[in-house]
Design a protein around this motif. Sequence first.
Motif, PDB file in Angstrom:
ATOM      1  N   ARG A  82      33.958 -21.988 -80.253  1.00 15.32           N
ATOM      2  CA  ARG A  82      34.746 -23.178 -79.925  1.00 15.32           C
ATOM      3  C   ARG A  82      34.994 -24.037 -81.169  1.00 15.32           C
ATOM      4  NH1 ARG A  82      32.210 -25.492 -74.234  1.00 15.32           N
ATOM      5  NH2 ARG A  82      33.531 -24.263 -72.823  1.00 15.32           N
ATOM      6  N   GLU A  83      33.957 -24.234 -81.968  1.00 17.35           N
ATOM      7  CA  GLU A  83      34.111 -25.045 -83.173  1.00 17.35           C
ATOM      8  C   GLU A  83      35.116 -24.407 -84.136  1.00 17.35           C
ATOM      9  OE1 GLU A  83      30.330 -25.623 -84.931  1.00 17.35           O
ATOM     10  OE2 GLU A  83      29.495 -26.754 -83.231  1.00 17.35           O
ATOM     11  N   GLU A  84      35.070 -23.087 -84.271  1.00 15.70           N
ATOM     12  CA  GLU A  84      35.989 -22.408 -85.180  1.00 15.70           C
ATOM     13  C   GLU A  84      37.426 -22.493 -84.670  1.00 15.70           C
ATOM     14  OE1 GLU A  84      35.084 -21.400 -88.068  1.00 15.70           O
ATOM     15  OE2 GLU A  84      32.942 -21.743 -87.729  1.00 15.70           O
ATOM     16  N   VAL A  85      37.598 -22.430 -83.352  1.00 10.41           N
ATOM     17  CA  VAL A  85      38.951 -22.546 -82.786  1.00 10.41           C
ATOM     18  C   VAL A  85      39.491 -23.947 -83.021  1.00 10.41           C
ATOM     19  CG1 VAL A  85      40.276 -22.555 -80.635  1.00 10.41           C
ATOM     20  CG2 VAL A  85      38.639 -20.717 -81.087  1.00 10.41           C
ATOM     21  N   ARG A  86      38.655 -24.970 -82.816  1.00 12.93           N
ATOM     22  CA  ARG A  86      39.095 -26.339 -83.050  1.00 12.93           C
ATOM     23  C   ARG A  86      39.443 -26.577 -84.522  1.00 12.93           C
ATOM     24  NH1 ARG A  86      34.263 -27.866 -79.855  1.00 12.93           N
ATOM     25  NH2 ARG A  86      34.897 -28.073 -77.660  1.00 12.93           N
ATOM     26  N   ALA A  87      38.770 -25.815 -85.405  1.00 10.79           N
ATOM     27  CA  ALA A  87      39.048 -25.961 -86.839  1.00 10.79           C
ATOM     28  C   ALA A  87      40.346 -25.286 -87.250  1.00 10.79           C
ATOM     29  CB  ALA A  87      37.894 -25.404 -87.647  1.00 10.79           C
ATOM     30  N   GLY A  88      41.047 -24.636 -86.316  1.00  3.56           N
ATOM     31  CA  GLY A  88      42.344 -24.062 -86.595  1.00  3.56           C
ATOM     32  C   GLY A  88      42.334 -22.596 -86.960  1.00  3.56           C
ATOM     33  N   ARG A  89      41.231 -21.907 -86.792  1.00  2.00           N
ATOM     34  CA  ARG A  89      41.175 -20.490 -87.130  1.00  2.00           C
ATOM     35  C   ARG A  89      41.901 -19.668 -86.073  1.00  2.00           C
ATOM     36  NH1 ARG A  89      36.232 -17.928 -90.259  1.00  2.00           N
ATOM     37  NH2 ARG A  89      35.766 -19.586 -91.760  1.00  2.00           N
ATOM     38  N   SER A  90      42.322 -18.462 -86.481  1.00  5.57           N
ATOM     39  CA  SER A  90      42.917 -17.520 -85.532  1.00  5.57           C
ATOM     40  C   SER A  90      41.837 -16.978 -84.615  1.00  5.57           C
ATOM     41  CB  SER A  90      43.593 -16.376 -86.279  1.00  5.57           C
ATOM     42  OG  SER A  90      42.628 -15.626 -87.018  1.00  5.57           O
ATOM     43  N   ILE A  91      42.287 -16.362 -83.513  1.00  8.92           N
ATOM     44  CA  ILE A  91      41.326 -15.862 -82.528  1.00  8.92           C
ATOM     45  C   ILE A  91      40.384 -14.818 -83.129  1.00  8.92           C
ATOM     46  CG2 ILE A  91      41.109 -14.560 -80.380  1.00  8.92           C
ATOM     47  CD1 ILE A  91      43.537 -16.015 -79.343  1.00  8.92           C
ATOM     48  N   PRO A  92      40.911 -13.781 -83.819  1.00  9.72           N
ATOM     49  CA  PRO A  92      39.970 -12.800 -84.398  1.00  9.72           C
ATOM     50  C   PRO A  92      39.009 -13.437 -85.390  1.00  9.72           C
ATOM     51  CG  PRO A  92      42.202 -11.930 -84.390  1.00  9.72           C
ATOM     52  CD  PRO A  92      42.310 -13.371 -84.043  1.00  9.72           C
ATOM     53  N   SER A  93      39.527 -14.351 -86.226  1.00  8.50           N
ATOM     54  CA  SER A  93      38.677 -15.001 -87.217  1.00  8.50           C
ATOM     55  C   SER A  93      37.638 -15.896 -86.554  1.00  8.50           C
ATOM     56  CB  SER A  93      39.543 -15.816 -88.174  1.00  8.50           C
ATOM     57  OG  SER A  93      38.730 -16.476 -89.123  1.00  8.50           O
ATOM     58  N   ALA A  94      38.008 -16.599 -85.507  1.00 15.23           N
ATOM     59  CA  ALA A  94      37.062 -17.470 -84.807  1.00 15.23           C
ATOM     60  C   ALA A  94      35.959 -16.670 -84.136  1.00 15.23           C
ATOM     61  CB  ALA A  94      37.808 -18.321 -83.782  1.00 15.23           C
ATOM     62  N   LEU A  95      36.340 -15.560 -83.522  1.00 17.34           N
ATOM     63  CA  LEU A  95      35.323 -14.708 -82.888  1.00 17.34           C
ATOM     64  C   LEU A  95      34.371 -14.132 -83.928  1.00 17.34           C
ATOM     65  CD1 LEU A  95      37.527 -12.844 -80.246  1.00 17.34           C
ATOM     66  CD2 LEU A  95      35.869 -14.659 -79.819  1.00 17.34           C
ATOM     67  N   GLN A  96      34.943 -13.668 -85.041  1.00 14.47           N
ATOM     68  CA  GLN A  96      34.105 -13.103 -86.113  1.00 14.47           C
ATOM     69  C   GLN A  96      33.127 -14.148 -86.639  1.00 14.47           C
ATOM     70  OE1 GLN A  96      34.330  -9.841 -87.486  1.00 14.47           O
ATOM     71  NE2 GLN A  96      32.459 -10.420 -88.582  1.00 14.47           N
ATOM     72  N   ALA A  97      33.629 -15.342 -86.939  1.00 12.37           N
ATOM     73  CA  ALA A  97      32.774 -16.397 -87.478  1.00 12.37           C
ATOM     74  C   ALA A  97      31.744 -16.858 -86.459  1.00 12.37           C
ATOM     75  CB  ALA A  97      33.643 -17.573 -87.926  1.00 12.37           C
ATOM     76  N   GLY A  98      32.130 -16.912 -85.192  1.00 15.76           N
ATOM     77  CA  GLY A  98      31.187 -17.344 -84.158  1.00 15.76           C
ATOM     78  C   GLY A  98      29.975 -16.443 -84.065  1.00 15.76           C
ATOM     79  N   PHE A  99      30.195 -15.133 -84.064  1.00 18.68           N
ATOM     80  CA  PHE A  99      29.077 -14.192 -83.972  1.00 18.68           C
ATOM     81  C   PHE A  99      28.280 -14.152 -85.270  1.00 18.68           C
ATOM     82  CE2 PHE A  99      31.213 -12.651 -80.215  1.00 18.68           C
ATOM     83  CZ  PHE A  99      30.184 -12.186 -79.419  1.00 18.68           C
ATOM     84  N   ASP A 100      28.970 -14.146 -86.410  1.00 16.22           N
ATOM     85  CA  ASP A 100      28.256 -14.024 -87.682  1.00 16.22           C
ATOM     86  C   ASP A 100      27.402 -15.248 -87.983  1.00 16.22           C
ATOM     87  OD1 ASP A 100      29.405 -11.582 -87.997  1.00 16.22           O
ATOM     88  OD2 ASP A 100      30.941 -12.222 -89.434  1.00 16.22           O
ATOM     89  N   ARG A 101      27.947 -16.437 -87.782  1.00 14.50           N
ATOM     90  CA  ARG A 101      27.234 -17.652 -88.157  1.00 14.50           C
ATOM     91  C   ARG A 101      26.157 -18.037 -87.141  1.00 14.50           C
ATOM     92  NH1 ARG A 101      32.103 -21.466 -90.704  1.00 14.50           N
ATOM     93  NH2 ARG A 101      32.724 -19.958 -92.319  1.00 14.50           N
ATOM     94  N   ALA A 102      26.320 -17.599 -85.923  1.00 12.63           N
ATOM     95  CA  ALA A 102      25.283 -17.897 -84.927  1.00 12.63           C
ATOM     96  C   ALA A 102      24.132 -16.900 -84.976  1.00 12.63           C
ATOM     97  CB  ALA A 102      25.895 -17.901 -83.519  1.00 12.63           C
ATOM     98  N   PHE A 103      24.372 -15.763 -85.628  1.00 13.04           N
ATOM     99  CA  PHE A 103      23.352 -14.717 -85.617  1.00 13.04           C
ATOM    100  C   PHE A 103      22.067 -15.170 -86.304  1.00 13.04           C
ATOM    101  CE2 PHE A 103      21.360 -10.829 -87.310  1.00 13.04           C
ATOM    102  CZ  PHE A 103      21.179 -10.133 -86.124  1.00 13.04           C
ATOM    103  N   ALA A 104      22.192 -15.867 -87.444  1.00 14.84           N
ATOM    104  CA  ALA A 104      20.998 -16.332 -88.153  1.00 14.84           C
ATOM    105  C   ALA A 104      20.193 -17.300 -87.295  1.00 14.84           C
ATOM    106  CB  ALA A 104      21.400 -16.992 -89.470  1.00 14.84           C
ATOM    107  N   THR A 105      20.874 -18.178 -86.582  1.00 11.17           N
ATOM    108  CA  THR A 105      20.179 -19.122 -85.693  1.00 11.17           C
ATOM    109  C   THR A 105      19.481 -18.383 -84.559  1.00 11.17           C
ATOM    110  OG1 THR A 105      21.879 -20.772 -86.193  1.00 11.17           O
ATOM    111  CG2 THR A 105      20.470 -21.187 -84.292  1.00 11.17           C
TER     112      THR A 105
END
Length: 534
Positions: free
Chosen positions: A448-471
């Motif tokens: 959701r945060e990546e989508v609000r930041a203006g990213r495309s759908i594939p990019s937002a999904l990629q960033a969501g999984f990658d950046r949440a994985f460490a947490t």
Amino acid sequence: MLRFSTSKVVATLAVIVIGLALAVPSFFSPEQRKAFMASVPSWVTAILPTRAIVLGLDLQGGSQIVLEVDRPDLLRTMSQGLRDDVRRALREEGVQADGGIQITPRGVQLRLSDPAARAKAMPKIQALSQPITDAVLGQTGARTVDVREEPNGAIQLAFTDAGINARVRRAVQQAIEVVRRRVDLGGTTEPSIQQQGADRILVQVPGLQDPQRLEEQLGKTAKLEFRMLADSAAGDVDMLSSRDAGGQKVPVERRVMADGADLTDAQPGFDQKTNEPIVNFKFNLRGAQRFGQATSENVGRPMAIVLDNEVVSAPRILQPITGGQGQISGRFTVQQANDLSVLLRAGALPAKLNIIERRTVGPGLGRDSIEAGKLATLVAAVLVICMMFACYGVFGLFANIALIVHVGLILGLMSVLEATMTLPGIAGIVLTIGTAVDSNVLIYERVREEVRAGRSIPSALQAGFDRAFATIVDSNSTMAIAAVILFFLGSGPVRGFAVVFILGILTTVITAVTLTRMMIAVWYHRFRPKVLPI
């Protein structure tokens, strides 16, 4: 992120299918599983999983026994050992006690009227009093034996309270291991054996509704000794009851030729000549040497096989037995031979154990507990599923599918590992239902945060999984550390909870991350949405 190789998809699905298949037998009763096994060909039963989750005492009922170390009996054994040590010390110094060595209620006493002999023997006697060492604190300053000289030449050796308590603690620890081996060799599943207080042992055996046989096995010391029958009752002998003599007492030499501590194996069998049940035994190298020497020096004499101060048989030694193997016969039934072989393989108890409490837990309480646990799990699952679907729409549906697979994998792993399901274990499953979707919440909120930041759908999904994985890894690692500590330091119900929680953390990686990611990728390639419904 949206590209999955065929091999990765196949591997993920294979792991999920196998895990869920392992959980299937647990949803059917033993009678239903047995009927199914009988109705299909043998090659089918060889392929399909048939092992179900083992239910604990609180769910399926069973037997509970509380054992207590017999302090007076242990003190007598300690005093007898102390008498032998004193006798050996005097023999090494060439000193003879006046009137022998007598056993007292707390130790032994002897008299050395000759001052020179007493001065010569006292250093050896004083050395029998050893400092008590604690596993945590080291040497405590207390000693095992109090040595006191009397004016009339008498020497008193009495065990101190600290020495007795230390020996009781050691006996309890040794007895727990012996009891565990006896119960496990008896074919039971997942018994709970733990120390209770200073001198008691709590034994819980799920599924055992007839505790009589368990009591017989746990109550026997199983102290096996090989001695020689004496020619008369005079001298250094013990009068022991004999099965061959119909329970009458016979003289047996006190000197032990070999004992059960040197046994490496004991198996039930049948005598080839009489077809009577027997127990075949095998010695280690030390025992084989002692047994071979004893039989070589006493050819033609009867050897008494003594079990718990009873002569079970007294065969005559026809020739030296140097192979380290032999057999025990004593008019056994098949069941008695099986039980005796189990006891000998498990080893002798370090002290006599008294059964001070016995309880048979009926299955009625177990059924009520299971139904209550099922209801709690169902309510928790329904509420979590509804909340995820309401908050995240189709993405919540993916999380719910992963959640169902998550619970199935936990049950499958418990089946294959033969882990025991207890009431705390059911609580652990309910807790993992909530923690399992935490990973999905972290991922979805990041998307959701990546989508609000203006990213495309594939990019937002990629960033969501990658950046949440460490947490996700950090949060699950801290929970795993706590669960591992509970498992190794806890006991009984606490360990049951820890096992389920650890398995839940492991399966989260497969379901909340890999499976959810794969489902979202398939959904995106199929529908190509312009806006994420999240």
